[in-house]
Design an enzyme around this catalytic site. Structure first.
Site, PDB file in Angstrom:
ATOM      1  N   SER A  21      10.468   5.581  48.067  1.00 51.24           N
ATOM      2  CA  SER A  21       9.526   6.615  48.474  1.00 51.24           C
ATOM      3  C   SER A  21       8.348   5.950  49.167  1.00 51.24           C
ATOM      4  O   SER A  21       8.035   4.791  48.888  1.00 51.24           O
ATOM      5  CB  SER A  21       9.021   7.375  47.237  1.00 51.24           C
ATOM      6  OG  SER A  21       7.928   8.203  47.571  1.00 51.24           O
TER       7      SER A  21
ATOM      8  N   TYR B 143       5.499   7.208  38.456  1.00 48.90           N
ATOM      9  CA  TYR B 143       6.472   7.428  39.532  1.00 48.90           C
ATOM     10  C   TYR B 143       6.241   6.442  40.672  1.00 48.90           C
ATOM     11  O   TYR B 143       7.177   5.775  41.124  1.00 48.90           O
ATOM     12  CB  TYR B 143       6.387   8.868  40.053  1.00 48.90           C
ATOM     13  CG  TYR B 143       7.240   9.098  41.270  1.00 48.90           C
ATOM     14  CD1 TYR B 143       8.618   9.257  41.147  1.00 48.90           C
ATOM     15  CD2 TYR B 143       6.679   9.143  42.544  1.00 48.90           C
ATOM     16  CE1 TYR B 143       9.415   9.450  42.271  1.00 48.90           C
ATOM     17  CE2 TYR B 143       7.464   9.337  43.664  1.00 48.90           C
ATOM     18  CZ  TYR B 143       8.831   9.495  43.524  1.00 48.90           C
ATOM     19  OH  TYR B 143       9.616   9.671  44.636  1.00 48.90           O
TER      20      TYR B 143
END
Length: 155
Positions: free
Chosen positions: A111, A124
């Site tokens: 990401s 995350y």
């Protein structure tokens, strides 16, 4: 490509119908990749095919947002197990096979969050930073062994 696909829910068995029109063989596996046994189960189904594995897409992942002091520690540990531990585990198993066959491709879904601090998504973002760093290191190790490693950075 024929596909072996895992999910922690029985919804994975609908995938066969979803992909039927493409003519690929689909092997759905219900396995919780956030657990050691789930990864081993998934890998055993891959090995049971008795075919070379051309490509591995490490795409399993979850996110959890919120103030770090208020988010669930249990859910954060589950996220680390899925986003980080299972990626290392499955890569360890599959990369050896790809080395033996002299070729293969691995795609890690990371990401853009891997590149910057992620307030309200601290765990995350850290998990994706780990995954990106890990994938870059594996890319370097695998370069001369016929295995390519790519990192997808959505966002």
């Amino acid at each position: 490509y024929d596909l072996v696909i895992a999910s922690s829910t029985e919804d994975i068995f609908q995938v066969e119908d979803d992909f039927a029109e493409y003519g690929a063989m689909i092997i759905p596996v219900e396995a919780n990749l956030a657990t050691f046994d789930g990864v081993e189960r998934f890998y055993s189904v891959i090995k049971d095919q008795e075919r070379p594995l051309d490509s591995l897409v490490i795409n399993a992942g979850v996110t959890l947002g919120g103030d770090f002091t208020r988010t669930s520690l249990k859910r954060e540990i589950e996220m680390i197990n899925l986003n980080v531990i299972s990626s290392v585990h499955l890569t360890k198993r599959v990369l050896k096979d790809m080395y033996r066959q002299g070729e293969g491709k691995i795609l890690f879904t990371s990401s853009i969050s891997a590149l910057l601090p992620g307030p309200y998504e601290a765990v995350y973002s850290a998990s994706k930073a780990f995954l990106s760093s890990f994938a870059e290191a594996i890319r370097s190790e695998a370069r001369d062994r016929g295995v390519s490693v790519t990192i997808l950075m959505p966002g």
